[in-house]
Design an enzyme around this catalytic site. Structure first.
Site, mmCIF file in Angstrom:
data_model
loop_
_atom_site.group_PDB
_atom_site.id
_atom_site.type_symbol
_atom_site.label_atom_id
_atom_site.label_comp_id
_atom_site.label_asym_id
_atom_site.label_seq_id
_atom_site.Cartn_x
_atom_site.Cartn_y
_atom_site.Cartn_z
ATOM 1 N N HIS B 49 3.932 80.119 44.041
ATOM 2 C CA HIS B 49 4.082 79.002 44.978
ATOM 3 C C HIS B 49 3.074 79.096 46.117
ATOM 4 C CE1 HIS B 49 6.549 75.753 46.676
ATOM 5 N NE2 HIS B 49 6.274 76.289 47.841
ATOM 6 N N LYS B 91 0.870 64.055 52.559
ATOM 7 C CA LYS B 91 0.994 65.079 51.529
ATOM 8 C C LYS B 91 2.312 64.894 50.774
ATOM 9 C CE LYS B 91 0.816 70.055 50.767
ATOM 10 N NZ LYS B 91 1.072 71.364 51.326
ATOM 11 N N HIS B 95 10.469 70.211 45.878
ATOM 12 C CA HIS B 95 11.593 71.092 46.180
ATOM 13 C C HIS B 95 12.532 71.056 44.980
ATOM 14 C CE1 HIS B 95 13.288 73.046 50.034
ATOM 15 N NE2 HIS B 95 12.238 73.662 49.605
ATOM 16 N N ARG B 116 7.319 68.132 58.379
ATOM 17 C CA ARG B 116 6.749 69.132 59.281
ATOM 18 C C ARG B 116 5.260 69.331 58.985
ATOM 19 N NH1 ARG B 116 11.098 71.949 58.413
ATOM 20 N NH2 ARG B 116 10.086 73.474 57.102
ATOM 21 N N SER B 313 14.303 79.965 57.136
ATOM 22 C CA SER B 313 15.040 79.068 58.032
ATOM 23 C C SER B 313 14.128 77.903 58.400
ATOM 24 C CB SER B 313 15.465 79.803 59.307
ATOM 25 O OG SER B 313 16.451 80.753 59.012
#
Lengths: 232, 735
Positions: B49, B91, B95, B116, B313
């Protein structure tokens, strides 16, 4: 007329509300941070916009309804000043005690965003003079908790005193049934305070001010405020 | 002083997803046994990843440049110039594995992560899109997954306050154990205030911002780099929990301090958390980084350095601030109620040093952590070609009328209203074209400029012929942007494939990338950002190869954007492009005949360009009243969609020797447009001059869609078939 738009952490339609006030009421609203204790001097209209104040954690509007600035808003309303709460703003007004009742989760337990018709229940308040009584308008809804409920006595008084502002209806103006998107009592989409100077509603008139973006049926609410201020 | 806590054993190395030869590489690189914290850091940096170790070699072949590209792949998001001093930052990211394990939080944090990435670069997000792939509707988990994923996508985006304006939802049994959740975000920044991850200056404080660090998501990126076995649910603790409220505060606080000139470098903490963001900031700037974890804001007590370095987190950022403006930045973060802590500094040692409770827990060469990551040229074999299926060899099992009604109510072609009505698609008041059209159109500020955006891929084409499938995904995205009148500018790709260690799946990846590159070059449609998601397989079976393409185009005046709805009666319907009646891999062959067979339609990129430029010209000149791209389901489905959207019927008069091929063939590079009758001659002349095939095929009018020689289909019946399937499916009791 001077307008103030309140900002609590997590609200997200404050920009939409300010744009509507500028474009459809000709006002230049002040943006007021929740921690303030006073509204800007000479404020005539307070708008509590939509969003997810404090993430809707605990209960929609519960934390914002107890913020510092709400004391000033309650005093403003007691003096007869105008207050509008839209969506989360409506929930905040209910939690702050300015309006009765509560907004429960939608009947189908899903967030719903779509165009929705409303019936204008009366056209003689500071918020609705640009509409006709019984007029059908098309605005947007975008909420997960818009199912208005109150105890029987409160509903009876709201109905008896003509304090229902808008009801959900279909494109032909037929109220209720499948046109009620969230199960709210008596198809209520918005209500007034006793003195008709405080309005809370779930739909978003501020998103219907532009022919390119869905239509202009929301302009009437902001135009009404502008003409009320001229008359006052 | 470096001291080992747990003994590093081969089993522990394997648990960290590192192969024996990769571990040997670590030993060679640092000349000693790593500490447990260091092993965790390598595991985070060298998994598939984060390191793109199987894909890097092939990604380099993609075209990434154009005069309007400000930033291509390699940063948090791609950046393109859209004129007037404005840039579009966008972008797409997957997930997939988390969303299968915990659909609501998996999807929600997917949306949070991509938002983000966009605002880290200084852009305010203006729209989200997504591309979702679920298993067969008959699979017992599908309903639960659809429900959770849709609620999660909406739950995050709605609260964050960005409209979700478009997407794609398909079903196929090959996603039964491995769904796809690809989220795309689009933002706007000023071209002169774009922020990057590259740290500059020695001895500058590194600041931690946002939510506190907890034990959630540890090894999330490692999980995302492995295949699923039957025990996937046991991985639930590796899924992060989203908090859109905190992210909204983080957005406002970040944009506020960026506006005040406080920020030198910024990197969000996404996959592999603090490890990846800190290493990236240092390595890009050619600097060392020293972290002191004692200052790290933690959600719980007793967290080890290992846990802090690997936590995923959410809603956290790392920044290098201008020391002169540190106090100003801190005041903004305090106002928004967010954590602000100085957790380290930049150094000139080129080492990545992590200290905790007075001990050095890691001391590694920072450049090599990224640069020396394994790079594999995995063996790959091409997919054998499939036979071409001639339309005359396909016997229609039912009337064309019935086939059309069946198709528009099938899981892939039915209305996705049930989905997008759970997304706030109207907030910000700029959604000129909402979900349901070819592409969404979002006005930029008060206009008149706007952006068109969409997400596309036809995975069954990619499975049958990866090269053509890759081409088609890009071409269809380009076509959808063109169909609303936009000039396509750039794309982001999200490459979802199976296990790259199996040559046939690696071959799909290589083939699709070749096709994507061909099309992107031919259409001047460069790739500016992307994400690779491999190991999408369950118990040994890979998903359909799914290279999702998210495209953005510019519209100079949103008031002139085209829509697909029929506008009124008596207009001519014109078909742009050449129709052979290609039924191989078509929705007709699959859904009506029950056959998933044949070669997919070939993509003639020169014809795509010619026909698309022609249609965009017609829109710009105001010659056409409605425009629709032809894709799944072919001409008949397109006409039905146009009729339903406008509430206006149509009569198709054109016929062909193989009428079902003409109606349902999926030949590429085609559009349907409508025009006032008096404009038809001029349009025909333009087409002739441009060398574009054009055919008048019917006219609009009445309240039904009539196919030649068949009973009319009343629009209300079309609508019932189209709108009915998904709500009924979701309302049905789970088995």
């Amino acid at each position: 007329m001077k307008a103030a738009v309140l900002l609590f952490p997590g609200l997200n339609r404050e920009g939409d509300a300010m744009r509507a006030l500028e474009q459809a009421s000709g006002l230049k609203p002040a943006l007021v941070w929740h921690a303030e204790h006073e509204l800007p001097a000479g404020t005539d209209l307070v708008l509590v916009p939509g969003g997810f104040s404090y993430g809707d954690y605990l209960r929609c509007g519960a934390i914002a309804g107890r913020a510092n600035i709400m004391d000033a808003v309650r005093a403003h309303a007691a003096r007869g000043g105008l207050v509008i709460g839209i969506c989360n703003g409506f929930q905040i007004l209910c939690e702050s005690g300015l309006l009765p009742g509560v907004l429960m989760r939608n009947r189908d337990l899903r967030f719903i965003c779509k165009m929705q018709h409303l019936s204008v229940e009366r056209a003689d308040t500071p918020f609705t003079t640009a509409y006709r009584k019984g007029q059908t308008i098309k605005v947007a809804i975008a909420h997960g908790e818009g199912n208005y409920e109150a105890d029987e006595e409160t509903i009876r008084r709201l109905e008896g005193d003509g304090r229902v502002a808008f009801r959900y209806c279909d494109a032909q103006g037929a109220v209720g049934g499948a046109a009620n998107p969230n199960g709210s009592t008596n198809d209520i989409a918005g209500i007034y305070s006793e003195k008709l100077n405080v309005l809370g509603l779930m739909p978003h008139p501020e998103n219907l001010i532009d022919p390119l973006v869905g239509g202009t049926d929301g302009r009437g609410l902001f135009a009404s405020i502008a003409s009320f201020s001229r008359a006052a | 002083m470096l001291r080992n806590e747990p003994q590093i054993t081969p089993a522990l190395v394997a648990e960290h997803g590192l192969k024996p030869d990769e571990y040997q590489r670590i030993l060679t690189l640092i000349g000693r046994e790593p500490t447990i914290t260091e092993l965790g850091i390598f595991s985070a940096m060298w998994n598939e990843h984060c390191s793109y170790k199987s894909s890097r070699l092939h990604l380099r072949k993609l075209p990434t440049k154009a005069p309007w590209v400000i930033q291509g792949p390699g940063e948090n998001a791609g950046v393109i110039d859209i004129g007037d001093g404005l840039a579009c930052v966008f972008k797409m990211e997957s997930h997939n594995h988390p969303s299968y394990i915990e659909p609501y939080q998996g999807a929600a944090t997917g949306v949070g992560g991509i938002l983000r990435d966009v605002f880290t670069m200084g852009a305010r997000p203006i729209a989200c899109l997504n591309l979702l792939r679920f298993g067969s509707p008959d699979h017992p988990k599908t309903r639960h997954l659809v429900s959770g994923v849709v609620a999660g996508v909406g739950g995050y985006g709605n609260s964050f306050g960005v409209p979700t304006v478009g997407g794609s939802v398909n079903f196929h049994t090959r996603y039964d154990g491995n769904i796809l959740v690809n989220a795309m975000a689009v933002g706007i920044a000023r071209t002169d205030s774009i922020f990057y991850a590259k740290a500059t200056g020695v001895g500058r404080p590194i600041v931690y911002l946002g939510s506190k660090t907890g034990r959630d998501g540890i090894h999330g990126a490692t999980m995302a780099s492995a295949s699923f076995e039957a025990n996937a649910e046991e991985k639930r603790p590796t899924v992060q929990v989203g908090d859109p409220f905190s992210e909204k505060l983080l957005l406002e606080a970040c944009l506020e301090i960026m506006g005040k000139g406080c920020v030198i470098a910024i990197q969000d903490m996404g996959a592999a958390g603090l490890t990846s963001s800190a290493v990236e900031m240092g390595a890009k700037g050619g600097l060392g980084i020293e972290l002191d974890l004692d200052a790290l804001p933690c959600r719980e007590e007793g967290m080890s350095a290992y846990e802090m370095m690997l936590s995923e987190s959410q809603e956290r950022m790392l920044m290098v601030l201008d020391p002169a403006k540190e106090a100003e930045a801190e005041a903004v973060f305090r106002k928004w109620g967010l954590d602000f802590a100085i957790v380290g500094k930049t150094t000139d040692t080129l080492r990545f040093v992590v200290k905790h409770q007075g001990e050095v827990k890691a001391d590694l060469p920072i450049m090599e952590l990224g640069d020396e990551a394994p790079l594999y040229d995995r063996p790959h074999v091409p997919t054998p070609p499939k036979p071409i299926i001639a339309a005359d060899s396909v016997v229609p099992p039912r009337s064309n009328r019935d086939a059309l009604l069946h198709l528009i109510g099938s899981p892939d072609l039915c209305s996705k209203r049930w989905v997008w009505e759970q997304y706030d698609h109207l907030i910000l008041g700029n959604t000129v074209q909402q979900p349901g059209g070819d592409a969404a159109v979002v006005r930029v500020g008060d206009g008149p400029k706007g952006l068109a955006m969409c997400t596309d891929v036809t995975q069954r084409y990619c499975e049958a012929d990866p090269v053509q499938g890759g081409r088609q995904a890009v071409a269809e995205c380009w076509r959808n942007l063109t169909a609303v009148g936009a000039t396509p500018l750039a794309l982001t790709d999200n490459l979802n494939f199976g296990n790259p260690e199996k040559p046939e799946y690696m071959g799909q990846f290589v083939g699709c990338l070749e096709g994507i590159g061909d099309a992107a070059r031919a259409l001047d449609f460069p790739i500016v950002s992307g994400n690779v998601s491999l190991y999408n397989e369950t118990q040994g079976r890979g998903i359909l190869p799914t290279p999702s393409i998210g495209g953005v185009g510019r519209i100079d005046d949103v008031a002139k954007a085209a829509t697909l709805s029929f506008k009124g009666a008596g207009e001519a319907i014109l078909l742009v492009g050449e129709t052979q009646g290609w039924l191989g891999q078509s929705m007709y062959l699959w859904q009506v005949c029950g056959r998933e067979e044949g070669a997919p339609p070939p993509v003639d990129l020169a014809a795509e360009r010619r026909n698309g430029d022609f249609v965009r010209g017609l829109i710009g000149a105001g010659h056409v009243t409605a425009v629709h791209d032809l894709s799944d389901g072919g001409l008949a489905v397109a006409l039905a969609e146009m009729a339903m959207a406008g509430g206006v019927g149509a009569t198709l008069t054109a016929t062909a020797p193989q009428q079902h091929g003409f109606l349902f063939g999926e030949d590429q590079a085609r559009y349907v447009v409508t025009a006032q009758p008096q404009h038809v001659a001029a349009i025909e002349a333009l087409a002739l001059a441009a060398g574009v095939p054009l055919q008048v095929i019917g006219q609009t009018g009445a309240e039904a869609l009539t196919l030649p020689g068949e009973a009319p289909i009343v629009i209300a019946d079309l609508v019932n078939a189209h709108e009915g399937w998904l709500p009924a499916y979701m309302a049905a009791a789970p088995e």
